[in-house]
Design a protein around this motif. Structure first.
Motif, PDB file in Angstrom:
ATOM      1  N   MET A 182       4.723 -37.498 -49.896  1.00 21.27           N
ATOM      2  CA  MET A 182       6.081 -36.943 -50.046  1.00 21.27           C
ATOM      3  C   MET A 182       6.119 -35.512 -49.501  1.00 21.27           C
ATOM      4  O   MET A 182       7.003 -35.149 -48.726  1.00 21.27           O
ATOM      5  N   VAL A 185       4.055 -33.943 -47.426  1.00 19.63           N
ATOM      6  CA  VAL A 185       3.827 -33.846 -45.981  1.00 19.63           C
ATOM      7  C   VAL A 185       5.053 -34.348 -45.214  1.00 19.63           C
ATOM      8  O   VAL A 185       5.444 -33.772 -44.196  1.00 19.63           O
ATOM      9  N   ALA A 186       5.700 -35.401 -45.709  1.00 20.72           N
ATOM     10  CA  ALA A 186       6.891 -35.922 -45.025  1.00 20.72           C
ATOM     11  C   ALA A 186       8.025 -34.900 -45.067  1.00 20.72           C
ATOM     12  O   ALA A 186       8.727 -34.685 -44.071  1.00 20.72           O
ATOM     13  N   VAL A 187       8.211 -34.241 -46.215  1.00 24.56           N
ATOM     14  CA  VAL A 187       9.249 -33.207 -46.336  1.00 24.56           C
ATOM     15  C   VAL A 187       8.963 -32.061 -45.362  1.00 24.56           C
ATOM     16  O   VAL A 187       9.858 -31.582 -44.655  1.00 24.56           O
ATOM     17  N   THR A 243       7.198 -32.225 -42.625  1.00 16.90           N
ATOM     18  CA  THR A 243       7.370 -32.723 -41.256  1.00 16.90           C
ATOM     19  C   THR A 243       8.841 -32.651 -40.837  1.00 16.90           C
ATOM     20  O   THR A 243       9.175 -32.171 -39.749  1.00 16.90           O
ATOM     21  N   VAL A 244       9.723 -33.116 -41.730  1.00 23.97           N
ATOM     22  CA  VAL A 244      11.161 -33.087 -41.424  1.00 23.97           C
ATOM     23  C   VAL A 244      11.648 -31.643 -41.303  1.00 23.97           C
ATOM     24  O   VAL A 244      12.438 -31.312 -40.410  1.00 23.97           O
ATOM     25  N   LEU A 245      11.144 -30.786 -42.170  1.00 21.87           N
ATOM     26  CA  LEU A 245      11.531 -29.368 -42.124  1.00 21.87           C
ATOM     27  C   LEU A 245      11.162 -28.761 -40.775  1.00 21.87           C
ATOM     28  O   LEU A 245      11.973 -28.096 -40.124  1.00 21.87           O
ATOM     29  N   ILE A 264      10.447 -30.350 -37.865  1.00 26.34           N
ATOM     30  CA  ILE A 264      11.122 -30.971 -36.731  1.00 26.34           C
ATOM     31  C   ILE A 264      12.602 -30.588 -36.668  1.00 26.34           C
ATOM     32  O   ILE A 264      13.116 -30.208 -35.614  1.00 26.34           O
ATOM     33  N   ARG A 265      13.286 -30.669 -37.814  1.00 27.55           N
ATOM     34  CA  ARG A 265      14.737 -30.474 -37.786  1.00 27.55           C
ATOM     35  C   ARG A 265      15.150 -29.018 -37.813  1.00 27.55           C
ATOM     36  O   ARG A 265      16.176 -28.650 -37.233  1.00 27.55           O
ATOM     37  N   HIS A 266      14.389 -28.184 -38.531  1.00 29.28           N
ATOM     38  CA  HIS A 266      14.893 -26.838 -38.765  1.00 29.28           C
ATOM     39  C   HIS A 266      14.093 -25.754 -38.044  1.00 29.28           C
ATOM     40  O   HIS A 266      14.655 -24.726 -37.709  1.00 29.28           O
TER      41      HIS A 266
END
Lengths: 150, 141
Positions: free
Chosen positions: B125, B127-129, B131-133, B135-137
């Motif tokens: 959870m 690491v996925a959060v 990763t999204v942070l 990539i997206r931000h």
């Protein structure tokens, strides 16, 4: 035969649950993981519902001891947190965060978004085969035991 | 908050939990998708049949859902094909190295309060959060 029929029905129910919950949509999963964006907490509710029922099922299964269609319960018994567990989970989390797909939804999407799901699933199978090159002593195959003693 | 669907999330989650509970009560097996798929990649054993049947049910869920009159929820795959391939490779390898995925550790393992599953779920959870942070931000993709 009964074991296969029950496994099919149960797999179907799992897939229907993924569809109803919305977790078959990678965009919805990413919206949960994106805490600083337009956060969608739905996945937490999916997990809460799933874990609650799964916990009740585990209690009943352990109390009964023997499953209805098999000779024994096979529940992983390991409790140690080793580096491989954490490293594997971290690698998994990286992949999950990159595409918003994990194994269950990816398989369910094979009939919905075939090209994309098949690409992911083929790579996932390749990753699983790659894991088999990891030396067996190092590979953590969790020992299983009969776990049905009341 | 956008597109928050608490009721269908709870109902769908309960269906997933019921599936995991039934597999344990009937077949005595843990409903870990990566473990079931990974097990199928090994030579034929007595476990092959039920594993294939389970995955067949999972794959056929959308046509059955549509056949029952349900309208399939929207699916948006934002990732490009190369990114899907990279993500799949990491998910497959990581799930096997870490002995489980969102279903095996997240749903089944947390349901029996397994310390390993708590550690694994917390790790993937987080690491996925992150990763999204990133990539997206941070990269602004």
């Amino acid at each position: 035969m009964a074991k296969m029929a029950s496994a099919f029905a149960v797999g179907l129910l799992f897939g229907l649950g993924l569809l109803v919950s919305g977790m078959s949509d990678p965009a919805k999963v990413l919206a949960f993981l994106d805490l600083t964006g337009r956060w969608d907490p739905s996945l937490a509710f999916v997990m809460a519902g799933a874990v609650a029922v799964s916990a009740a099922g585990t209690l009943v299964a352990r109390r009964r001891g023997r499953p209805l269609l098999a000779s024994r319960l096979e529940i992983p018994a390991r409790r140690d947190i080793d580096p491989r567990l954490v490293a594997g989970a971290a690698i998994f989390g990286l992949g999950w965060g990159l595409a918003g797909l994990c194994p269950g939804p990816a398989l369910t999407l094979l009939t919905v978004a075939p090209a994309q799901a098949a690409t992911f699933v083929a790579a996932m199978v390749a990753g699983m085969l790659l894991f088999r090159l990891v030396p067996p002593a190092a590979a953590c195959s969790s020992p299983r035991r009969t776990d049905g003693v009341p | 908050m956008d597109g928050f669907t608490p009721v269908s999330a709870l109902v769908g989650g309960a269906m997933i939990g019921t599936s995991a509970a039934l597999l344990l009560l009937l077949n005595g097996r843990v409903a870990g998708i990566s473990g079931i798929l990974g097990g199928l990649l090994a030579p034929l054993t007595r476990e092959t049949g039920w594993r294939a049947a389970f995955l067949a049910g999972l794959v056929l869920a959308p046509p059955v859902y549509a056949g029952m009159g349900g309208s399939l929820p929207p699916v948006t795959v934002e990732a490009s094909f190369p990114l899907l391939a990279l993500a799949g490779l990491l998910v497959g390898f990581g799930a096997r190295l870490g002995s489980g995925c969102t279903s095996g550790h997240g749903v089944c393992g947390l349901g029996r309060l397994s310390p390993r599953s708590l550690a694994a779920t917390g790790t993937f959870m987080a690491v996925a959060v992150l990763t999204v942070l990133v990539i997206r931000h941070l990269l602004g993709a």
